[in-house]
Design an enzyme around this catalytic site. Structure first.
Site, mmCIF file in Angstrom:
data_model
loop_
_atom_site.group_PDB
_atom_site.id
_atom_site.type_symbol
_atom_site.label_atom_id
_atom_site.label_comp_id
_atom_site.label_asym_id
_atom_site.label_seq_id
_atom_site.Cartn_x
_atom_site.Cartn_y
_atom_site.Cartn_z
ATOM 1 N N GLU A 192 82.788 38.703 22.020
ATOM 2 C CA GLU A 192 84.020 38.407 21.276
ATOM 3 C C GLU A 192 83.945 38.783 19.798
ATOM 4 O O GLU A 192 84.916 38.604 19.073
ATOM 5 C CB GLU A 192 84.399 36.915 21.364
ATOM 6 C CG GLU A 192 84.592 36.382 22.755
ATOM 7 C CD GLU A 192 84.919 34.888 22.782
ATOM 8 O OE1 GLU A 192 85.121 34.294 21.694
ATOM 9 O OE2 GLU A 192 84.960 34.315 23.884
ATOM 10 N N GLU A 219 84.473 42.180 21.970
ATOM 11 C CA GLU A 219 84.995 42.645 23.255
ATOM 12 C C GLU A 219 85.156 41.484 24.232
ATOM 13 O O GLU A 219 84.592 40.416 24.044
ATOM 14 C CB GLU A 219 84.079 43.716 23.862
ATOM 15 C CG GLU A 219 82.589 43.431 23.765
ATOM 16 C CD GLU A 219 82.108 42.186 24.459
ATOM 17 O OE1 GLU A 219 82.598 41.930 25.588
ATOM 18 O OE2 GLU A 219 81.273 41.454 23.903
#
Length: 344
Positions: free
Chosen positions: A310, A168
């Protein structure tokens, strides 16, 4: 469609066969530690004593958060879209680690406050240009929440492999995740709040107060979906839908850090069996993640002091997951190698 437990009644025979297969390898019992546990888990997921991993993918969901208006982040909201550009330019940590370990990487605009236009490598699933400020009103409507869940499920349906990692990006999303954690676990807000992108101690205290005020303002919200809609982000909701769908399709789910685990908390409240399909890549250095993992009964593979997000933890842990499957498939048994077993 309901998610089935990986060790249901009909799988008890398979469970025994996997135990025998693992224990008969040329090693002392239990000497490969967590790799043995993961090997059995993936065998049960795939209903096979010879499991295989193929075409792994990582989905990175990006979204903005209205709660940044409360000054809860050390970085401006514009960093969300700037980092999406970095992903698309293949310059971020997740690009490096995904490439190193053979992942297909997909970047999803779940609700970034920026118009990217049509771009190679970017999947446009934008619900809105960011959520609303949950300190003053629900972050999203129930309809928007359902749309995000459905979009996440559709992304899983388009994958061709049997392994998916979740990542994310979204300035403000540790605040959303901490609020979700508090509401779904009952742990005090102070145990859920951390530095995020690098807040100073006084910033962490302010963030805690913002969440406490928002929780008091939305005191009647208790249903998991309503909690997600009230305090979550579009990227978190989309991950939740993707996780549920991936488990329904009996995929291996690689769970990253604090934000991704908050999405899993929601998914597990909706369908607890989703946890059977999850491999927890690491314990984040973000305050609260260890308690979140403990609440879920999860044992992470790595503890490297990461707090980047991420999906980086998923990419870094994947070689260990591969090793689990490979030893089960390829390692010799005592019989085949003509090695003497332990004396009784």
């Amino acid at each position: 469609m309901h998610i089935s437990s990986i060790e249901s009644t009909q799988d008890l025979v398979l469970s025994t066969l996997l135990d025998v297969a693992i224990n008969n390898k040329t090693k002392p019992l239990g000497s490969l530690g967590m790799l043995e546990k993961i090997a059995k888990q993936i065998g049960l997921i795939q209903k096979s004593t010879h499991p295989a991993l193929n075409d792994p993918a990582i989905l990175v969901f990006a979204g903005d958060h209205g709660v940044v208006a409360e000054n809860i982040s050390a970085f401006p909201q514009s960093v969300t879209w700037q980092m999406v550009e970095n992903f698309l330019a293949k310059g971020a940590a997740i690009n490096v680690f995904a490439r190193q370990n053979g992942f297909a990487l997909q970047i999803v605009d779940a609700g970034v406050n920026h118009e990217f236009g049509q771009r190679d490598g970017l999947i446009n699933k934008k619900i809105a240009p960011g959520t609303r400020n949950f300190a003053q009103e629900p972050a999203m409507s129930l309809d928007q929440c359902q749309q995000a869940l459905q979009s996440g499920a559709a992304l899983i349906n388009a994958l061709k492999g049997n392994v998916v990692g979740f990542g994310e990006m979204g300035i403000g999303n540790t605040t959303a995740a901490a609020a979700l954690m508090h509401k779904l676990t009952g742990l005090p807000v102070a145990k859920c709040v951390g530095a995020g992108t690098g807040l100073a101690p006084e910033g962490i205290v302010h963030k805690q107060r913002v969440i406490e005020g928002a929780v008091a303002f939305h005191a009647n919200v208790v249903n998991p979906l309503e909690v997600l809609a009230t305090f979550g982000g579009f990227e978190i909701a989309m991950m939740t839908g993707a996780m549920l769908q991936a488990a329904k399709q009996r995929m291996v789910l690689l769970i990253d850090g604090f934000i991704c685990t908050s999405a899993l908390l929601v998914a597990a409240k909706l369908q607890p069996e989703v946890l059977d399909y999850c491999v927890f890549s690491h314990c984040s250095d973000e305050s609260g993640h260890q308690a979140m993992l403990r609440y879920l009964g999860a044992q992470p593979l790595l503890q490297l002091g990461l707090r980047l997000g991420e999906g980086t933890g998923c990419a870094l842990a994947y070689p260990l997951v591969q090793a689990s499957v490979n030893f089960l498939r390829d390692m010799a048994t005592f019989d085949s190698a003509q090695v003497s077993e332990k004396k009784e």
